[in-house]
Design a protein around this motif. Structure first.
Motif, PDB file in Angstrom:
ATOM      1  N   VAL A 163       0.885  -1.325   0.051  1.00 22.56           N
ATOM      2  CA  VAL A 163      -0.114  -0.039   0.192  1.00 22.56           C
ATOM      3  C   VAL A 163       0.767   1.369  -0.125  1.00 22.56           C
ATOM      4  N   LEU A 164       1.940   1.047   0.770  1.00 18.99           N
ATOM      5  CA  LEU A 164       2.669   2.343   1.027  1.00 18.99           C
ATOM      6  C   LEU A 164       3.575   2.610  -0.421  1.00 18.99           C
ATOM      7  N   PHE A 165       4.043   1.711  -1.057  1.00 17.99           N
ATOM      8  CA  PHE A 165       4.882   1.794  -2.187  1.00 17.99           C
ATOM      9  C   PHE A 165       3.899   2.128  -3.382  1.00 17.99           C
ATOM     10  N   LEU A 166       2.578   1.556  -3.505  1.00 19.22           N
ATOM     11  CA  LEU A 166       1.609   1.899  -4.493  1.00 19.22           C
ATOM     12  C   LEU A 166       1.362   3.412  -4.401  1.00 19.22           C
ATOM     13  N   SER A 167       1.251   3.865  -3.182  1.00 19.98           N
ATOM     14  CA  SER A 167       0.894   5.289  -2.827  1.00 19.98           C
ATOM     15  C   SER A 167       1.845   6.204  -3.417  1.00 19.98           C
ATOM     16  N   MET A 168       3.114   5.741  -2.902  1.00 20.87           N
ATOM     17  CA  MET A 168       4.331   6.716  -3.344  1.00 20.87           C
ATOM     18  C   MET A 168       4.482   6.709  -4.685  1.00 20.87           C
ATOM     19  N   TYR A 169       4.335   5.721  -5.496  1.00 15.84           N
ATOM     20  CA  TYR A 169       4.461   5.616  -6.924  1.00 15.84           C
ATOM     21  C   TYR A 169       3.497   6.541  -7.854  1.00 15.84           C
ATOM     22  N   MET A 170       2.170   6.485  -7.176  1.00 11.22           N
ATOM     23  CA  MET A 170       1.180   7.147  -7.598  1.00 11.22           C
ATOM     24  C   MET A 170       1.299   8.842  -7.730  1.00 11.22           C
ATOM     25  N   ALA A 171       1.817   8.972  -6.439  1.00 14.92           N
ATOM     26  CA  ALA A 171       2.264  10.380  -6.305  1.00 14.92           C
ATOM     27  C   ALA A 171       3.333  10.748  -7.091  1.00 14.92           C
ATOM     28  N   THR A 172       4.336   9.881  -7.275  1.00 12.91           N
ATOM     29  CA  THR A 172       5.360  10.127  -8.108  1.00 12.91           C
ATOM     30  C   THR A 172       4.917  10.625  -9.586  1.00 12.91           C
ATOM     31  N   VAL A 173       4.221   9.522 -10.078  1.00 13.10           N
ATOM     32  CA  VAL A 173       3.881   9.776 -11.591  1.00 13.10           C
ATOM     33  C   VAL A 173       3.003  10.986 -11.817  1.00 13.10           C
ATOM     34  N   LEU A 174       1.772  11.152 -10.896  1.00 11.32           N
ATOM     35  CA  LEU A 174       0.878  12.197 -10.822  1.00 11.32           C
ATOM     36  C   LEU A 174       1.507  13.360 -10.717  1.00 11.32           C
ATOM     37  N   GLY A 175       2.463  13.601  -9.584  1.00 11.68           N
ATOM     38  CA  GLY A 175       3.233  14.712  -9.522  1.00 11.68           C
ATOM     39  C   GLY A 175       4.074  15.185 -10.556  1.00 11.68           C
ATOM     40  N   ASN A 176       4.758  14.365 -11.054  1.00  9.05           N
ATOM     41  CA  ASN A 176       5.670  14.700 -12.264  1.00  9.05           C
ATOM     42  C   ASN A 176       5.026  15.030 -13.226  1.00  9.05           C
TER      43      ASN A 176
END
Length: 331
Positions: free
Chosen positions: A31-44
């Motif tokens: 859950v943590l890594f999925l959230s971080m990955y989504m934040a990375t992709v969406l943010g960038n």
């Protein structure tokens, strides 16, 4: 010679042991890594969209920032999706060609991050130390040349390391205590002489990683000297504020890279390597959009514009869908 080939071909896949073997911890980490990955992709992606749609941001600094955001998305996408897929499928395997491919892109995007940070430092040096000549020095041709040249060098460097890694033999131990195929864990499980690989990491790796770092260091020494000559405190603060975000990203990136790759092999531990790898493959790419935009008024304005455009777009889609449903029901 024949024995060496048999040994090398005996391992067709590796087992990525991941971050934890405890089921409860694995669920939490997923859950943590999925959230971080989504934040990375969406943010960038938001940063890229904001810069591309705002003509006032079509400057060298934001051109390099766009490239950095693109590289950060690719960097995280090299490792995280495979790890999440393995968790869903309850599988830990990765093929030998897949492992080499993942390592190739890791080298490429890590080096590209490194070069882009150096290019951005040079851009800030010209802006602060030679403001009157900024537009004549940082031309479109030079910016394109710096980025294209960086891609060429990073591809050649990644190819060199992968060709050397492909020559190694992996006999029986195919378990990698990591969540992706990194060079250090792979060298540990190889039954070949890895002296050449380690020497290349410490020599050629120094040229690729340390040279841009020296460029950054020299640029900021010159910037500091120039800023200290500014008479007013307000002027000094304004000059330093344009470089603060970049300095934070540089510190995060180089701190973790040096900790992992430029320590002697006996001093490495799997836990420290994984912690540092999480920092530079996931945390830094995720934080970059926030670091660069929180104190940047131009970026805030552009992001608000993009978000408002998306709201209007989604509202229009919803309205159109409701109208279609209403007309269909009336018929």
């Amino acid at each position: 010679m024949l024995m060496s080939r048999e040994n090398q071909s005996s391992v067709s896949e590796f087992l990525l042991l991941g971050l934890s073997r405890q089921p409860q911890q694995q669920q939490l980490l997923f859950v943590l890594f999925l959230s971080m990955y989504m934040a990375t992709v969406l943010g960038n992606l938001l940063i890229i969209l904001a810069i591309s749609t705002d003509s006032r941001l079509h400057t060298p600094m934001y051109f390099f920032f766009t490239n950095l955001s693109f590289v950060d998305v690719c960097f995280s996408s090299t490792t995280v999706p495979k790890m999440l897929t393995n968790h869903i499928l309850r599988s830990q395997t990765i093929s030998f060609p897949g492992c080499l491919t993942q390592m190739y892109f890791l080298f490429e995007f890590a080096d590209m991050d490194n070069f882009l940070l150096a290019v951005m430092a040079y851009d800030r040096f010209v802006a602060v130390c030679h403001p009157l000549h900024y537009t004549t020095k940082m031309t479109h041709q030079l910016c394109a040349l710096l980025v294209v040249g960086s891609w060429v060098i990073t591809n050649l460097n990644a190819l060199l390391h992968i060709l050397l890694m492909a020559q190694l033999s992996f006999c029986a131990d195919n378990m990698i205590p990591h969540f992706f195929c990194d060079v250090t864990p792979l060298l540990r499980v190889s039954c070949s002489d890895t002296h050449l690989n380690e020497m290349m990491m410490l020599t050629e790796g120094v040229l690729i990683m340390i040279s841009p770092f020296v460029c950054i260091l020299v640029s900021y020494i010159c910037i500091t000297c120039a800023v200290l000559r500014v008479p007013s405190k307000k002027g000094k603060w304004k000059a330093f504020s344009t470089c603060g975000s970049h300095l934070v990203v540089v510190s995060l990136f180089y701190g973790t890279i040096i900790a992992v790759y430029f320590n002697p092999s006996p001093s490495h531990s799997a836990e420290n390597d994984i912690a540092a790898a999480v920092m530079y493959t996931m945390v830094t790419p995720m934080l970059n959009p926030f670091i660069y935009s929180l104190r940047n008024k131009d970026m805030k304005r552009a992001l608000k514009k993009v978000i408002s455009m998306k709201k209007i777009f989604f509202f229009s889609i919803i309205t159109w869908t409701l109208n279609v449903i209403k007309e269909t029901s009336l018929e």
